[in-house]
Design an enzyme around this catalytic site. Structure first.
Site, PDB file in Angstrom:
ATOM      1  N   GLU A  79      83.455  20.335 -13.009  1.00 39.70           N
ATOM      2  CA  GLU A  79      83.302  21.758 -13.241  1.00 39.70           C
ATOM      3  C   GLU A  79      81.831  22.148 -13.226  1.00 39.70           C
ATOM      4  OE1 GLU A  79      87.153  22.513 -16.077  1.00 39.70           O
ATOM      5  OE2 GLU A  79      85.293  21.885 -17.008  1.00 39.70           O
ATOM      6  N   CYS A 109      75.112  25.867 -14.780  1.00 39.41           N
ATOM      7  CA  CYS A 109      75.225  24.625 -15.531  1.00 39.41           C
ATOM      8  C   CYS A 109      75.998  23.663 -14.629  1.00 39.41           C
ATOM      9  CB  CYS A 109      75.974  24.903 -16.831  1.00 39.41           C
ATOM     10  SG  CYS A 109      76.330  23.410 -17.764  1.00 39.41           S
ATOM     11  N   CYS A 169      82.020  10.791 -18.622  1.00 45.81           N
ATOM     12  CA  CYS A 169      80.741  10.316 -19.155  1.00 45.81           C
ATOM     13  C   CYS A 169      80.987   9.048 -19.953  1.00 45.81           C
ATOM     14  CB  CYS A 169      80.106  11.381 -20.052  1.00 45.81           C
ATOM     15  SG  CYS A 169      78.479  10.882 -20.688  1.00 45.81           S
ATOM     16  N   CYS A 171      80.064  10.502 -26.899  1.00 44.29           N
ATOM     17  CA  CYS A 171      79.759  11.338 -28.076  1.00 44.29           C
ATOM     18  C   CYS A 171      81.082  11.920 -28.592  1.00 44.29           C
ATOM     19  CB  CYS A 171      78.777  12.449 -27.696  1.00 44.29           C
ATOM     20  SG  CYS A 171      77.283  11.772 -26.932  1.00 44.29           S
ATOM     21  N   CYS A 227      82.350  15.637 -27.933  1.00 47.36           N
ATOM     22  CA  CYS A 227      82.213  16.183 -26.575  1.00 47.36           C
ATOM     23  C   CYS A 227      83.473  15.927 -25.740  1.00 47.36           C
ATOM     24  CB  CYS A 227      80.993  15.546 -25.912  1.00 47.36           C
ATOM     25  SG  CYS A 227      80.860  15.894 -24.157  1.00 47.36           S
ATOM     26  N   GLY A 270      78.789  14.754 -17.775  1.00 48.47           N
ATOM     27  CA  GLY A 270      78.035  13.539 -17.480  1.00 48.47           C
ATOM     28  C   GLY A 270      76.677  13.461 -18.148  1.00 48.47           C
ATOM     29  N   SER A 284      69.240  17.879 -19.597  1.00 42.87           N
ATOM     30  CA  SER A 284      69.569  17.527 -20.978  1.00 42.87           C
ATOM     31  C   SER A 284      70.060  16.083 -21.010  1.00 42.87           C
ATOM     32  CB  SER A 284      70.659  18.466 -21.487  1.00 42.87           C
ATOM     33  OG  SER A 284      71.125  18.035 -22.747  1.00 42.87           O
ATOM     34  N   HIS A 293      71.117  16.259 -32.561  1.00 38.06           N
ATOM     35  CA  HIS A 293      72.328  16.498 -33.385  1.00 38.06           C
ATOM     36  C   HIS A 293      72.336  15.898 -34.790  1.00 38.06           C
ATOM     37  CE1 HIS A 293      74.068  18.293 -29.853  1.00 38.06           C
ATOM     38  NE2 HIS A 293      74.100  17.150 -29.183  1.00 38.06           N
ATOM     39  N   ASN A 316      81.379  23.765 -30.436  1.00 35.85           N
ATOM     40  CA  ASN A 316      82.617  24.231 -29.810  1.00 35.85           C
ATOM     41  C   ASN A 316      83.674  23.197 -30.159  1.00 35.85           C
ATOM     42  OD1 ASN A 316      81.549  26.458 -28.338  1.00 35.85           O
ATOM     43  ND2 ASN A 316      80.775  25.054 -26.781  1.00 35.85           N
ATOM     44  N   CYS A 350      79.057  24.473 -23.672  1.00 33.51           N
ATOM     45  CA  CYS A 350      78.544  23.131 -23.425  1.00 33.51           C
ATOM     46  C   CYS A 350      79.508  22.117 -23.998  1.00 33.51           C
ATOM     47  CB  CYS A 350      77.204  22.954 -24.123  1.00 33.51           C
ATOM     48  SG  CYS A 350      75.955  24.027 -23.480  1.00 33.51           S
TER      49      CYS A 350
HETATM   50  N1  SAH Z   1      74.939  14.415 -21.314  1.00 37.99           N
HETATM   51  C1  SAH Z   1      73.916  15.340 -21.553  1.00 37.99           C
HETATM   52  C2  SAH Z   1      74.163  16.689 -20.917  1.00 37.99           C
HETATM   53  C3  SAH Z   1      75.570  17.242 -20.981  1.00 37.99           C
HETATM   54  S1  SAH Z   1      76.134  17.818 -22.512  1.00 37.99           S
HETATM   55  C4  SAH Z   1      73.638  15.472 -23.033  1.00 37.99           C
HETATM   56  O1  SAH Z   1      74.448  14.997 -23.813  1.00 37.99           O
HETATM   57  O2  SAH Z   1      72.608  15.999 -23.384  1.00 37.99           O
HETATM   58  C5  SAH Z   1      75.174  19.303 -22.775  1.00 37.99           C
HETATM   59  C6  SAH Z   1      74.974  19.636 -24.243  1.00 37.99           C
HETATM   60  O3  SAH Z   1      76.205  20.035 -24.857  1.00 37.99           O
HETATM   61  C7  SAH Z   1      74.469  18.454 -25.048  1.00 37.99           C
HETATM   62  O4  SAH Z   1      73.443  18.867 -25.921  1.00 37.99           O
HETATM   63  C8  SAH Z   1      75.684  18.056 -25.826  1.00 37.99           C
HETATM   64  O5  SAH Z   1      75.366  17.335 -26.976  1.00 37.99           O
HETATM   65  C9  SAH Z   1      76.315  19.395 -26.103  1.00 37.99           C
HETATM   66  N2  SAH Z   1      77.706  19.351 -26.506  1.00 37.99           N
HETATM   67  C10 SAH Z   1      78.646  18.476 -26.139  1.00 37.99           C
HETATM   68  N3  SAH Z   1      79.818  18.774 -26.710  1.00 37.99           N
HETATM   69  C11 SAH Z   1      79.618  19.874 -27.438  1.00 37.99           C
HETATM   70  C12 SAH Z   1      80.461  20.663 -28.264  1.00 37.99           C
HETATM   71  N4  SAH Z   1      81.736  20.381 -28.404  1.00 37.99           N
HETATM   72  N5  SAH Z   1      79.917  21.736 -28.873  1.00 37.99           N
HETATM   73  C13 SAH Z   1      78.612  22.044 -28.713  1.00 37.99           C
HETATM   74  N6  SAH Z   1      77.772  21.345 -27.944  1.00 37.99           N
HETATM   75  C14 SAH Z   1      78.273  20.266 -27.321  1.00 37.99           C
HETATM   76 FE1  SF4 Z   2      78.116  12.482 -22.297  1.00 39.52          FE
HETATM   77 FE2  SF4 Z   2      76.467  14.434 -23.043  1.00 39.52          FE
HETATM   78 FE3  SF4 Z   2      79.065  14.526 -23.661  1.00 39.52          FE
HETATM   79 FE4  SF4 Z   2      77.505  12.776 -24.871  1.00 39.52          FE
HETATM   80  S1  SF4 Z   2      77.376  15.005 -25.006  1.00 39.52           S
HETATM   81  S2  SF4 Z   2      79.514  12.347 -24.012  1.00 39.52           S
HETATM   82  S3  SF4 Z   2      76.124  12.230 -23.222  1.00 39.52           S
HETATM   83  S4  SF4 Z   2      78.193  14.595 -21.621  1.00 39.52           S
END
Ligand code: SAH
Ligand code: SF4
Length: 343
Positions: free
Chosen positions: A92, A105, A112, A116, A119, A162, A194, A219, A293, A336
């Site tokens: 996406e 974006c 990935c 995390c 996510c 990713g 990021s 975080h 989120n 995000c």
């Molecule tokens: N993998 C990279 C970029 C993609 S995620 C990274 O982790 O930085 C982009 C951003 O969205 C990151 O800061 C990530 O921590 C955040 N993110 C992921 N899941 C989220 C969620 N459920 N709510 C808010 N931010 C989130």
């Molecule tokens: Fe991957 Fe970024 Fe999601 Fe962590 S927050 S699982 S690094 S996409």
């Protein structure tokens, strides 16, 4: 699978057309058609002889991404598109319109590997890296769409599906291709990458002295909490990560953004804010906090307005600039970390 058009660099395209005995100027025409007119199929190259158009159609794949569905947010400002890749997998990308900005974006991987816990992409696991051309194609898709409205992409955030630094070479190749002055000519300063905090990649990135902006998903301000949210913290703990960030700032003179998804009662506490302020002291940086989120695989909830304001206040009292970002596109799951589609 045949060659995909956006995977080719300008020299590669030149040598390919040379092998086909085409005159030298054809490569430039093709490049400009692709990256300045946003033509996405050989038939559109009406400046080419029919024979060359058929050869292109036969030998080179132009349809790299097939848009499968599009969701518009209720305010019409955010558009999320799900694309099918040539192997059937899905990614996406999101367009966010805000005042005069059109920010994209984009994704760098299918899934990935970083896991995390909060996510949605992390919850689906790692499927594969995207090629440089698959990254470029996401930008060209929206560039074309905006071009039809006499608008253009103003910023690109590499914050989709990713971990960008896990697919370092392909991402940098994509950025370089989009940066080509004779082509799309998109300035490096308008990109933000990021990363979850892969320390060796941050060091490499610092050495390359690119103009691209860097954001770090932090975080949490202590290792126990951060490891429970971002398993990669076991490998690259906070102090080591922040050392690499300090080196980056020293080498490039560029400011770093730290991202923070505020989870109610978890990392939105005054203690975390105070600890964070101590850790970031003296570092040229900015904290971008966003209410979590909520995702299906994680029980954490978003912070409240009051708690977010308090968090920001504590940081700012210590001289650390902090912005609480709005959750845009949330009604279409385009926030995000909300990008997670599987076929
Ligand atoms: N993998 C990279 C970029 C993609 S995620 C990274 O982790 O930085 C982009 C951003 O969205 C990151 O800061 C990530 O921590 C955040 N993110 C992921 N899941 C989220 C969620 N459920 N709510 C808010 N931010 C989130
Ligand atoms: Fe991957 Fe970024 Fe999601 Fe962590 S927050 S699982 S690094 S996409």
């Amino acid at each position: 699978m045949s060659i995909q058009i956006y995977d080719l660099t300008f020299p590669e395209l030149t040598s390919l057309l040379n092998d086909w005995d085409e005159p030298a100027y054809r490569a430039r025409q093709l490049w400009q058609g692709l990256y300045q007119q946003f033509w996405n199929s050989p038939e559109l190259f009406t400046n080419f002889p029919t024979s060359l158009r058929s050869q292109l159609a036969e030998k080179i794949q132009f349809k790299v991404l097939a848009p499968v569905s599009t969701l518009n947010s209720s305010d019409g400002q955010t558009v999320k598109t799900l694309f099918r890749l040539q192997d059937g997998k899905g990614i996406e990308a999101v367009l966010m319109r805000y005042e005069k900005r059109n920010t994209l974006c984009i994704s760098t991987q299918v899934g990935c590997a970083m896991g995390c816990v909060f996510c949605a992409t992390g919850q689906m696991g790692f499927k594969r890296h995207l090629s440089s051309g698959e990254i470029v194609a996401q930008v060209m898709y929206y560039a074309r769409l905006l071009h039809d409205e006499a608008a253009s992409v103003t910023n690109i955030v590499v914050m989709g599906m990713g971990e960008p630094f896990h697919n370092y070479d392909n991402l940098m190749a994509a950025i370089d291709r989009l940066n080509e002055p004779e082509g799309y000519n998109f300035g490096a300063r308008r990109f933000t990458i990021s990363t979850v905090g892969l320390v060796p990649a941050i060091r490499r990135f610092a050495l390359e002295k690119r103009q691209v902006n860097l954001a770090i998903s932090l975080h949490a301000a202590d290792d126990n909490l951060r490891t429970s949210m971002l398993p990669v913290n076991k490998r690259y703990p906070i102090d080591e990560l922040l050392d690499a960030c300090r080196e980056y700032v020293a080498m490039t003179g560029r400011r770093i953004s730290f991202e923070w998804a505020l989870v109610n009662g978890v990392n939105d506490t005054p203690e975390q804010a105070r600890l964070l302020a101590r850790k970031l002291k003296g570092l040229l940086c900015h904290v971008n906090a966003i209410p979590l989120n909520p995702t299906r695989g994680y029980s954490g909830q978003a912070t409240t307005r009051e708690r977010a304001d308090k968090f920001k206040e504590i940081l700012e009292q210590s001289g650390i600039p902090c912005t609480i970002r709005l959750r845009r596109g949330i009604d279409i799951q385009a926030g995000c970390g909300q990008l997670a589609i599987q076929f």
